[in-house]
Design a protein around this motif. Structure first.
Motif, mmCIF file in Angstrom:
data_model
loop_
_atom_site.group_PDB
_atom_site.id
_atom_site.type_symbol
_atom_site.label_atom_id
_atom_site.label_comp_id
_atom_site.label_asym_id
_atom_site.label_seq_id
_atom_site.Cartn_x
_atom_site.Cartn_y
_atom_site.Cartn_z
ATOM 1 N N SER A 31 -42.030 -20.058 -0.516
ATOM 2 C CA SER A 31 -43.259 -19.453 -0.705
ATOM 3 C C SER A 31 -43.166 -18.129 0.257
ATOM 4 N N HIS A 32 -42.520 -18.047 1.015
ATOM 5 C CA HIS A 32 -42.474 -16.825 1.894
ATOM 6 C C HIS A 32 -42.097 -15.463 1.023
ATOM 7 N N ASN A 33 -41.170 -15.693 0.098
ATOM 8 C CA ASN A 33 -40.681 -14.552 -0.649
ATOM 9 C C ASN A 33 -40.582 -14.507 -2.172
ATOM 10 N N LEU A 34 -41.269 -15.452 -2.802
ATOM 11 C CA LEU A 34 -41.111 -15.784 -4.256
ATOM 12 C C LEU A 34 -41.903 -14.834 -5.137
ATOM 13 N N LEU A 35 -42.717 -14.200 -4.257
ATOM 14 C CA LEU A 35 -43.507 -13.120 -4.921
ATOM 15 C C LEU A 35 -42.758 -11.799 -5.112
ATOM 16 N N THR A 36 -41.643 -11.687 -4.592
ATOM 17 C CA THR A 36 -40.971 -10.366 -4.243
ATOM 18 C C THR A 36 -39.367 -10.673 -4.685
ATOM 19 N N ARG A 37 -38.815 -9.314 -5.065
ATOM 20 C CA ARG A 37 -37.559 -9.343 -5.709
ATOM 21 C C ARG A 37 -36.457 -9.562 -4.454
ATOM 22 N N GLU A 38 -37.061 -9.783 -3.217
ATOM 23 C CA GLU A 38 -36.044 -10.288 -2.104
ATOM 24 C C GLU A 38 -35.283 -11.341 -2.346
ATOM 25 N N ASN A 39 -36.281 -12.259 -3.048
ATOM 26 C CA ASN A 39 -35.506 -13.664 -3.459
ATOM 27 C C ASN A 39 -34.787 -13.318 -4.546
ATOM 28 N N GLU A 40 -33.320 -13.460 -4.326
ATOM 29 C CA GLU A 40 -32.573 -12.938 -5.432
ATOM 30 C C GLU A 40 -32.010 -14.167 -6.216
ATOM 31 N N PHE A 41 -32.412 -15.513 -6.030
ATOM 32 C CA PHE A 41 -32.277 -16.477 -7.120
ATOM 33 C C PHE A 41 -33.216 -16.599 -7.948
ATOM 34 N N ALA A 42 -34.422 -16.512 -7.550
ATOM 35 C CA ALA A 42 -35.582 -16.513 -8.718
ATOM 36 C C ALA A 42 -36.838 -16.087 -7.884
ATOM 37 N N HIS A 43 -37.941 -15.271 -8.592
ATOM 38 C CA HIS A 43 -38.906 -14.971 -8.385
ATOM 39 C C HIS A 43 -40.157 -15.066 -9.377
ATOM 40 N N LEU A 44 -41.428 -14.986 -8.967
ATOM 41 C CA LEU A 44 -42.403 -15.026 -9.901
ATOM 42 C C LEU A 44 -42.453 -13.709 -10.658
ATOM 43 N N THR A 45 -42.680 -13.867 -12.140
ATOM 44 C CA THR A 45 -43.067 -12.737 -12.981
ATOM 45 C C THR A 45 -44.327 -13.225 -13.853
ATOM 46 N N SER A 46 -44.676 -12.289 -14.481
ATOM 47 C CA SER A 46 -46.076 -12.416 -15.185
ATOM 48 C C SER A 46 -45.942 -11.482 -16.567
ATOM 49 N N SER A 47 -46.191 -12.181 -17.867
ATOM 50 C CA SER A 47 -46.198 -11.494 -19.173
ATOM 51 C C SER A 47 -47.323 -11.486 -19.593
ATOM 52 N N GLY A 48 -47.468 -10.462 -20.536
ATOM 53 C CA GLY A 48 -48.685 -10.647 -21.391
ATOM 54 C C GLY A 48 -48.267 -10.531 -22.869
ATOM 55 N N PHE A 49 -48.703 -11.220 -23.873
ATOM 56 C CA PHE A 49 -48.740 -11.380 -25.138
ATOM 57 C C PHE A 49 -50.034 -10.385 -25.635
ATOM 58 N N ILE A 50 -49.733 -9.549 -26.162
ATOM 59 C CA ILE A 50 -50.816 -8.499 -26.355
ATOM 60 C C ILE A 50 -51.279 -8.646 -27.807
ATOM 61 N N LEU A 51 -52.318 -9.418 -28.193
ATOM 62 C CA LEU A 51 -52.986 -9.221 -29.496
ATOM 63 C C LEU A 51 -53.958 -8.271 -29.827
ATOM 64 N N ASN A 52 -53.977 -7.728 -31.105
ATOM 65 C CA ASN A 52 -54.984 -7.049 -31.614
ATOM 66 C C ASN A 52 -56.288 -7.854 -31.772
ATOM 67 N N GLU A 53 -57.491 -7.258 -31.969
ATOM 68 C CA GLU A 53 -58.570 -7.808 -31.970
ATOM 69 C C GLU A 53 -59.038 -8.775 -32.944
ATOM 70 N N THR A 54 -58.091 -8.738 -34.131
ATOM 71 C CA THR A 54 -58.359 -9.844 -35.120
ATOM 72 C C THR A 54 -57.260 -10.852 -35.284
ATOM 73 N N LEU A 55 -56.252 -10.571 -34.043
ATOM 74 C CA LEU A 55 -55.292 -11.666 -33.552
ATOM 75 C C LEU A 55 -54.458 -11.994 -34.679
ATOM 76 N N ASP A 56 -54.158 -10.863 -35.274
ATOM 77 C CA ASP A 56 -52.764 -10.899 -36.621
ATOM 78 C C ASP A 56 -51.660 -10.055 -36.137
ATOM 79 N N LYS A 57 -52.006 -9.114 -35.238
ATOM 80 C CA LYS A 57 -50.668 -8.566 -34.868
ATOM 81 C C LYS A 57 -50.435 -8.617 -33.207
ATOM 82 N N VAL A 58 -49.262 -8.270 -32.595
ATOM 83 C CA VAL A 58 -48.885 -8.257 -31.347
ATOM 84 C C VAL A 58 -48.297 -6.992 -30.981
#
Length: 187
Positions: A31-58
């Motif tokens: 918990s002390h460094n999982l939000l940073t790249r200081e943890n060289e084994f694994a760290h938290l990341t976040s992705s966005g799957f961006i859709l258009n307004e009609t939800l038929d394109k990304v």
């Protein structure tokens, strides 16, 4: 904040059940460094799957490192609000200014391997991204901009043709989960 969101998330398959368990174990242990790249084994990341307004394109980028069309996302870099990270990365990588969440809830959990590579003249060892994904929405009318240090193209792709654009077969099940989740929001 992020720990409770990951804990509340309802996995949709065995992969997510196991990845959720491992992610929560990592959060407890690092918990002390999982939000940073200081943890060289694994760290938290976040992705966005961006859709258009009609939800038929990304909206995807042609990622320089992976040489494939891919979603947007990145490292938490100390930020505990992972939705905020997903939106920030989406804006930075596409140039689109107006991006909003389709839902503020996490839409997928995945542990993604990152193979060793060079970045800014430095070698980055293989490690894991403990990734949370969100469904985001943007307008096709917004101006797109390439972020040259990360991608060489940005474009709206037909959602039902993603497999023909993606050269990372291991990512197709991840995208498929998100496409299926987006169908819950169609009118």
């Amino acid at each position: 904040m992020y720990k409770n969101q990951i804990k509340r998330y309802q996995p949709i398959n065995e992969q997510e059940v196991q990845d959720q368990k491992v992610m929560l174990d990592y959060i407890e242990a690092f918990s002390h460094n999982l939000l940073t790249r200081e943890n060289e084994f694994a760290h938290l990341t976040s992705s966005g799957f961006i859709l258009n307004e009609t939800l038929d394109k990304v909206l995807m980028i042609y990622h320089n490192l992976y040489q494939s069309w891919a979603w947007t996302g990145g490292h938490a870099d100390g930020e505990a609000d992972l939705l905020k990270v997903a939106i920030k990365e989406a804006k930075e990588e596409t140039g689109v200014v107006n991006i909003r969440p389709l839902s503020e809830e996490i839409m997928a959990l995945d542990i993604l391997p990152v193979w060793g590579h060079m970045k800014k003249g430095q070698y980055v060892s293989s490690h894991l991204h403990l990734n949370v994904s969100y469904l985001l929405v943007a307008s096709e009318a917004d101006i797109l901009r390439i972020k040259e240090d990360e991608n060489s193209n940005v474009g709206w792709l037909p959602i039902d043709e993603l497999a023909s654009f993606c050269d990372e077969p291991q990512m197709l099940p991840v995208y498929e989960k998100l496409v299926n989740k987006s169908k819950n929001f169609t009118k």
